[in-house]
Design a protein around this motif. Structure first.
Motif, PDB file in Angstrom:
ATOM      1  N   LEU A 560       0.797  -1.218   0.000  1.00 61.92           N
ATOM      2  CA  LEU A 560       0.000   0.000   0.000  1.00 61.92           C
ATOM      3  C   LEU A 560       0.838   1.279   0.000  1.00 61.92           C
ATOM      4  N   THR A 561       1.984   1.238   0.667  1.00 66.27           N
ATOM      5  CA  THR A 561       2.746   2.483   0.803  1.00 66.27           C
ATOM      6  C   THR A 561       3.909   2.562  -0.173  1.00 66.27           C
ATOM      7  N   THR A 603      -3.803  -0.641  11.469  1.00 71.72           N
ATOM      8  CA  THR A 603      -2.342  -0.776  11.453  1.00 71.72           C
ATOM      9  C   THR A 603      -1.707   0.403  10.717  1.00 71.72           C
ATOM     10  N   LEU A 604      -2.293   0.789   9.586  1.00 66.20           N
ATOM     11  CA  LEU A 604      -1.762   1.935   8.843  1.00 66.20           C
ATOM     12  C   LEU A 604      -1.830   3.188   9.718  1.00 66.20           C
ATOM     13  N   HIS A 605      -2.970   3.364  10.373  1.00 64.59           N
ATOM     14  CA  HIS A 605      -3.169   4.541  11.216  1.00 64.59           C
ATOM     15  C   HIS A 605      -2.142   4.579  12.361  1.00 64.59           C
ATOM     16  N   ARG A 809     -11.732   9.504  12.801  1.00 68.07           N
ATOM     17  CA  ARG A 809     -10.527  10.346  12.768  1.00 68.07           C
ATOM     18  C   ARG A 809      -9.351   9.695  12.037  1.00 68.07           C
ATOM     19  N   ARG A 810      -9.480   8.401  11.746  1.00 71.98           N
ATOM     20  CA  ARG A 810      -8.412   7.724  11.003  1.00 71.98           C
ATOM     21  C   ARG A 810      -8.319   8.185   9.553  1.00 71.98           C
ATOM     22  N   PHE A 811      -9.465   8.639   9.031  1.00 72.20           N
ATOM     23  CA  PHE A 811      -9.561   8.767   7.582  1.00 72.20           C
ATOM     24  C   PHE A 811      -9.204  10.172   7.091  1.00 72.20           C
ATOM     25  N   ASP A 812      -9.210  10.338   5.761  1.00 70.68           N
ATOM     26  CA  ASP A 812      -8.842  11.611   5.145  1.00 70.68           C
ATOM     27  C   ASP A 812      -9.849  12.703   5.494  1.00 70.68           C
ATOM     28  N   ALA A 813      -9.455  13.941   5.213  1.00 70.06           N
ATOM     29  CA  ALA A 813     -10.282  15.096   5.580  1.00 70.06           C
ATOM     30  C   ALA A 813     -11.668  15.040   4.940  1.00 70.06           C
TER      31      ALA A 813
END
Ligand code: TRP
Ligand code: ZN
Length: 846
Positions: A560-561, A603-605, A809-813
């Motif tokens: 993913l990254t 995990t990403l967060h 709050r994990r996600f994009d704006a």
């Protein structure tokens, strides 16, 4: 009578009630819309209380009459109940009220389900039945008389005549139960350790009596197990279970009369999956075990909820491990803990295992109180050892039988019986948040040193955290795969601590936190090669599983990254694991499963990467296809080799084989487009295989014919149709999940007032992480529409499901903005319940 204004209840404000109760006599004249309840209660002043205000809770009651010692009185209506002037001496209170069960859609208090009268009193439902000091520290023996035209009339305790019951054990009001209706029973008997015969009855709707045998068997095994492991004998002449279709939770431990959501009682091979059987076994055990941990010893106030729930979950997990496999049980329990509790602990709803304030207590029946509450007990047991644990439990039962106790009482028992201080250990009860445990390795001249550091991130209202007591179960493996240090428990209680082993020939590979010895997040840089090595060689089954899981996550994160391709080292390691016939099939099935999308997002967060759920979905699918491609023929071999022959049995061995063949089937669907799944679907003679096949097809974006056929086959079985709804909403590929869910809300069988059905449809969508989080926000809006609608009828279930938004709050704006809009829309709804208001306010945060 007015509703209580929303106010914050605080642990520090506890005061005992001004009166004790010597006995309660109730009589019910049942009527669907006008049930009369008469109560006679013998009060006397409580010598340990200073506040003599005589306040009785009451909600949605019509008071017909009240008297004290036979003289009519007119109580004052105050918020949440009534007050009255009473003598400063023992007195008898008598009152009659009228309630309307038919109009009660909250499933809290006395309500009707399919024409049957039913109660749910935990936590504060008894106040919707009579005026009463509805708090768990007020305990009394009860008698109950029930009049009405239903053939079956049940309540707590022993029967004394038709519709008449006597419960000699003093109990808090939340354990009261009444059931009346046209029910049939499945009967058995149990002889206790002292030779007393106990009648066992499971009450169900006519037609369901053929689906009770497994629950009954689980009950008898639970009774036996509690005698053998904890020395706890049952204490009435009869133990009854009732299955109801309309229920907010899983089940309820009412004294001698447990009430269950019917999905956790009824089972047959054709209609229940292996998972369903395992849940039934675990929940039957859980509610039965409450008889000692919850009922005989109850909670002083609702802040102490984990006293009964954490301990009872711990006990049911022990039981299920004993009945099945400890390794598999532990892996599943930890998976649940991480998916639900770590998620909660990392977001706006984080709270301590013992909260210190609440507005609506029903919002605190959480993964933290239950599952983390059980972990805390597991850690205590690890720290003091098996023998000391059972010795302490004996003292707990001896010292507190008949009490409404606190966490302080509980810890004191352990301190007194072991002689060690638990002052620091208590932080686990008081502080929210999941500790991060980082590890640094150092090897020099045969000297191997591990340095552990712990740190807990801030949580709402708790910016600073103290060091926890963390039992770290450690093993060391040599490069040949042999153990150079068998499992050793290190007791960490400082921010930083080291552990050293001398005279090693080579740097070992550490296996840290064996058996998941503490509910922490381990931060340890480990090479993929070492992870593959642990997956192959670790003797601790949990860490063996964990190595594969960590490897899968690192591969997914790299995909993913960094745009990496699926790592061949991972594919090879999984291939070796799955072909290892010395391993339990159930273990292999679990180890073969990829982390969930929600888990990968988390995990990403944690690594400060903003997750894109759609990209995570795609990476996970790609990795699944790569795994299938790498294993190809082995999967077909496993699928064929582990088919279970003969009649269905829900036992752990057979269930494990089915889990493995169905895990293989899921992967193979990536290769054959669903051909094998379609074949399995058409031949399945049990629900486990039928659901697995249909799930694979739906996940693959196909299976329309099978979805229709499944409905035709099962349309008259409500529990199976719940599965039908949930499979579609939770497993349909993200691009179509919302349309499919929206269409299902229009289906004639979408009875949204039934919590099981509501959860199948909307809860299913919530579990479809990538579908729910579709970038245009349609998932957020659809769920909000339905939560607003449900809240007006059933605040408890609506409030509980707002937790779906807790990860916002994990996600994009953009996504945060879209979710916030929906949360604010819910919050702004006129007449929104106290339950949902509290949840949405907490999720939105300050
Ligand atoms: N005490 C129950 C259990 O853990 C939970 C429960 C059942 C419950 N019904 C409830 C909690 C209603 C709150 C509201 O077994
Ligand atoms: Zn419980």
């Amino acid at each position: 009578m007015k509703d209580a204004a929303p106010k914050t209840i605080r642990l520090s404000d506890y005061t005992p009630f001004g009166y004790l109760i010597d006995r309660v006599d109730l009589s019910f004249a049942l009527h669907p819309s006008a049930t009369r309840v008469r109560s006679r209660i013998a009060f006397r002043p409580n010598p340990e209380a200073t506040d003599r205000r005589f306040f009785l809770h009451g909600e949605e009651l019509s008071l017909i009459s009240a008297s004290i010692d036979g003289v009519a009185v007119t109580p004052r209506e105050v918020p949440g109940g009534i007050e009255c002037d009473v003598p400063d001496a023992p007195f008898t209170w008598e009152a009659e009220v009228e309630v309307n069960p038919e109009a009660n859609t909250s499933l809290n208090g006395l309500y009707m389900s399919n024409g049957m009268y039913c109660t749910q009193c935990e936590a504060e439902g008894f106040r919707k039945i009579i005026y009463y000091p509805d708090r768990p520290d007020v305990m009394a023996p009860f008698t109950v008389e029930i009049e009405g035209d239903t053939p079956v009339k049940l309540s707590n305790g022993n029967p004394t005549g038709p519709g008449a019951w006597d419960d000699p054990w003093k109990k808090p009001a939340y354990l009261f139960a009444l059931v009346a209706g046209d029910l049939v029973s499945f009967d058995d008997q149990f002889t206790t350790m002292s030779g007393r015969k106990v009648d066992l009855r499971i009450w169900v709707r006519s037609g369901d009596e053929g689906k009770c045998a497994y629950a009954m068997d689980a009950l008898k095994r639970s009774m036996k197990w509690d005698e053998e492991m904890y020395g706890r004998e049952y204490d009435l002449d009869i133990f009854q279970i009732v299955a109801v279709d309309d229920f907010n939770m899983g089940a309820m431990e009412n004294k001698g009369l447990n009430i269950f959501n019917s999905k956790y009682v009824l089972a047959s091979p054709e209609t229940a999956t292996d998972r369903d059987y395992a849940f039934i076994e675990g929940i039957i055990a859980h509610e039965y075990f409450h008889n000692w941990t919850g009922n005989r010893i109850t909670c002083r106030d609702w802040f102490q909820l984990c006293l009964k729930e954490g301990l009872t979950v711990f006990r049911d997990q022990q039981f299920s491990g004993d009945m099945r496999s400890h390794a598999v049980q532990r892996i599943e329990d930890v998976q649940q803990l991480r998916a639900r509790q770590f998620r909660e602990d990392a977001g706006p709803l984080a709270h301590p295992v013992r909260p210190e304030e609440y507005i609506e207590i029903n919002n605190f029946y959480t993964a933290t109180v239950y599952e983390k509450g059980a972990e805390v007990i597991g850690m205590l047991k690890t720290l003091i050892g098996e023998e000391a644990y059972y010795k302490a439990l004996n003292l707990y039962f001896e010292r507190h039988d008949g009490d409404a106790a606190t966490i302080e009482d509980w810890l004191k028992v352990f301190e007194d019986s072991t002689g060690r201080s638990l002052k620091k250990f208590k932080h686990w009860y008081q502080e929210a948040g999941t500790p991060r445990l980082s590890v640094e390795e150092n090897f020099h001249d045969g000297r191997y040193k591990l340095t552990f550091r712990q740190q807990t991130p801030p949580t709402p209202g708790q910016p600073q955290k103290k060091a926890r007591v963390i039992p770290i179960a450690l093993g060391l493996l040599g490069t040949d795969g042999q153990e150079v240090l068998p499992t050793t428990v290190i007791e960490m209680d400082k921010p930083q601590q080291s552990f050293t082993v001398e005279d090693l020939a080579a740097k070992p590979v550490p296996s840290i936190l064996r058996g998941f010895s503490a509910p922490v997040i381990l931060e340890h840089e480990v090479s993929s090669a070492d992870r593959a090595f642990l997956l192959a060689h670790d003797t601790d089954p949990f860490n063996k599983f964990e190595a594969g899981r960590a490897l899968a996550k690192s591969v997914l994160v790299a995909m993913l990254t960094e745009g990496a391709a699926p790592d061949s080292l991972f594919l090879g390691a999984m291939h070796d694991m799955v072909r290892d016939e010395t391993l339990d099939p159930a273990f292999r099935a679990l180890a073969l499963g990829l982390p969930s999308i929600d888990d990968i997002c988390q995990t990403l967060h944690e690594g400060s990467v903003v997750p894109d759920p759609q990209a995570v979905y795609t990476a996970r699918e790609t990795l699944g296809a790569a795994l299938a491609g790498a294993m190809g023929e082995s999967l077909r071999g496993l699928y064929a080799q582990h088919q279970v022959a003969g009649a269905y049995s829900p036992d752990a061995g057979a269930a494990g084989q089915r889990a493995l063949t169905n895990a293989a089937l899921g992967l193979l669907t990536h290769l054959d487009g669903g051909a094998l799944a379609a074949e399995q679907f058409s031949q399945a003679d049990n629900m486990t295989n039928q659901v697995a096949a249909l799930g694979s097809l739906i996940q693959n974006g196909s299976g329309n014919d099978q979805t229709a056929a499944f409905y035709d086959q099962w349309k008259s079985d409500r529990l199976v149709i719940d599965k039908w709804f949930a499979l579609q909403t939770s497993m349909t590929p993200p691009s179509r999940a919302i349309e499919v869910t929206a269409a299902l809300t229009e289906h004639a069988d979408f009875d949204w007032k039934n919590p099981n059905r509501f959860r199948s449809v909307l809860g299913g969508l919530a579990m479809n992480t990538a579908g729910f989080h579709r970038a245009d926000g349609a998932g957020y809006a659809l769920l909000a529409d339905w939560l607003i609608r449900l809240d007006a009828l059933n605040p408890q279930t609506a409030a509980r499901m707002t937790g779906t938004y807790e990860t916002w709050r994990r996600f994009d704006a953009d996504r945060q903005g879209l979710i916030k809009t929906q949360l604010e829309r819910i919050a702004g709804t006129e007449g929104l319940s106290r339950d949902t208001t509290e949840m949405v306010t907490r999720i939105l945060g300050a």
